[in-house]
Design a protein around this motif. Structure first.
Motif, PDB file in Angstrom:
ATOM      1  N   GLN A 151      52.959  37.583  36.803  1.00  0.00           N
ATOM      2  CA  GLN A 151      53.602  38.512  35.793  1.00  0.00           C
ATOM      3  C   GLN A 151      52.804  38.703  34.696  1.00  0.00           C
ATOM      4  O   GLN A 151      52.389  37.927  33.886  1.00  0.00           O
ATOM      5  N   ALA A 199      41.883  39.140  42.964  1.00  0.00           N
ATOM      6  CA  ALA A 199      43.080  40.125  42.829  1.00  0.00           C
ATOM      7  C   ALA A 199      44.233  39.357  43.438  1.00  0.00           C
ATOM      8  O   ALA A 199      45.450  39.582  42.934  1.00  0.00           O
ATOM      9  N   THR A 200      44.227  38.452  44.320  1.00  0.00           N
ATOM     10  CA  THR A 200      45.319  37.697  44.787  1.00  0.00           C
ATOM     11  C   THR A 200      46.123  37.083  43.794  1.00  0.00           C
ATOM     12  O   THR A 200      47.278  36.752  43.905  1.00  0.00           O
ATOM     13  N   GLU A 235      50.720  30.433  45.732  1.00  0.00           N
ATOM     14  CA  GLU A 235      51.559  31.054  47.088  1.00  0.00           C
ATOM     15  C   GLU A 235      52.807  30.244  47.331  1.00  0.00           C
ATOM     16  O   GLU A 235      53.956  30.659  47.867  1.00  0.00           O
ATOM     17  N   ARG A 253      46.031  37.486  40.469  1.00  0.00           N
ATOM     18  CA  ARG A 253      46.560  38.581  39.654  1.00  0.00           C
ATOM     19  C   ARG A 253      47.962  39.048  40.254  1.00  0.00           C
ATOM     20  O   ARG A 253      48.934  39.178  39.347  1.00  0.00           O
ATOM     21  N   SER A 254      48.043  39.184  41.664  1.00  0.00           N
ATOM     22  CA  SER A 254      49.166  39.837  42.242  1.00  0.00           C
ATOM     23  C   SER A 254      50.344  38.998  42.133  1.00  0.00           C
ATOM     24  O   SER A 254      51.635  39.170  42.154  1.00  0.00           O
ATOM     25  N   ARG A 255      49.936  37.504  41.679  1.00  0.00           N
ATOM     26  CA  ARG A 255      51.110  36.497  41.869  1.00  0.00           C
ATOM     27  C   ARG A 255      51.468  36.178  40.664  1.00  0.00           C
ATOM     28  O   ARG A 255      52.387  35.124  40.325  1.00  0.00           O
TER      29      ARG A 255
END
Length: 331
Positions: A173, A166-167, A146, A169-171
């Motif tokens: 590429q 998921a958080t 983060e 994975r979302s950060r």
């Protein structure tokens, strides 16, 4: 380590260098046994290299290349460790599960606060397999991602990216790594002097690196096949539980492949994983109850999800064979 770039990764190698500016975190995703770890290490070495070549590979001559990977001050490799305090696994005769734990991520956090070896230099952190981060470690890594440290690239490698929160994975590429074609995999195995390459590759589902390690598990695999081929005649009192030496997850995986071939043979008269066991599988297919086989397949899928947990492995295996025998019993 020297530069290694397998033919099936050339497209990914081009893609990863297409943009001059990389994200702070990359997730390398691909099926098991195709060489993802080697790709990640080859990229890491080139990323830290002082004078990379025109094809973006490491020069192999600069101080960074000489240090890599064992003594490079700006490279950190995090992989699962065995929990020595996992008494529950010992009590239940389960293989101790390896995880990436929170202490490793705390150590990583402290490492990222240090300045790089070279002024304004690059740092790379490799986490693999990232899907073995436990819950606390995942949350701790998320906090780092983060607010990523300056000049630090994180590479997460996974065969089961869906297991990552998921958080995280979302950060990252995503870069999907394709596996080799049949011809590419066979050529690779023949270069490694692997005998009976086609059948070995079939058993591993087309994963050449899994095929390289097949000899390590061959004895256990053959013992398991002998049991499975007995069908309803299996004597539960004579099961040798040393076949669990590879762990329940591995054992369930072999059984799943066997019953998949039973189902495939039932419908098409062909085998996929056990091409050398055609006679035995043909014989069993004529004896099986299809409804019970399908029910057994679903139960194996459920067990596979918890097979790496500290459950009593011998008891679970005995239950598997009780239900397996029922597939061949008359209605």
């Amino acid at each position: 380590m020297t530069n290694i770039l397998y033919p099936w990764f050339k497209d990914a190698w081009v893609a990863i260098h297409r943009n001059q500016k990389l994200p702070h975190a990359l997730l390398l995703k691909g099926r098991e046994g195709i060489g993802k770890r080697t790709f990640a290490l080859t990229f890491a070495k080139a990323y830290l290299c002082h004078k990379p070549l025109v094809n973006h590979l490491a020069c192999e001559a600069c101080p960074s290349c000489e240090w890599f990977p064992l003594t490079h001050p700006d490279f950190k490799h995090i992989s699962p460790i065995e929990n020595e305090e996992d008494e529950l696994s010992v009590k239940r005769k389960a293989v101790r599960k390896k995880n990436i734990v929170i202490d490793q991520i705390r150590e990583l956090s402290a490492y990222c606060e240090l300045t790089t070896h070279q002024e304004k230099g690059k740092r790379l952190v490799l986490i693999e397999p990232a899907d073995q981060l436990n819950e606390n470690a995942s949350n701790a890594l998320l906090k780092i991602l983060e607010e990523p440290p300056e000049n630090t690239l994180f590479i997460l490698v996974s065969s089961h990216a869906q297991k990552l929160i998921a958080t995280i994975r979302s950060r990252c590429q995503l870069l999907e790594l394709r596996g080799p074609t049949q011809d590419e995999a066979l050529l690779f195995l023949k270069d490694q002097n692997i005998e009976d390459a086609e059948n070995v590759l079939a058993f591993t589902g087309g994963s050449p690196f899994s095929a390289l390690h097949i000899k390590e598990t061959q004895a256990d695999k053959e013992a398991l096949i002998e049991l499975l081929s007995q069908g309803h005649k299996i004597d539960l009192t004579k099961i040798n539980y040393t076949i669990l030496s590879q762990g329940l997850e591995w054992t369930v995986n072999v059984i799943q492949k066997w019953v998949f071939d039973l189902l495939l043979n039932f419908h098409t008269k062909q085998n996929h994983f056990f091409k050398k066991e055609t006679v035995r599988i043909d014989t069993q297919t004529k004896q099986l109850n299809l409804d019970r086989l399908l029910s057994f397949i679903y139960e194996l899928n459920d067990l596979k999800k918890i097979a790496s947990h500290p459950i009593h492995q011998e008891l679970q295996l005995q239950n598997i064979f009780i239900k397996y025998k029922q597939i061949f019993e008359p209605s």
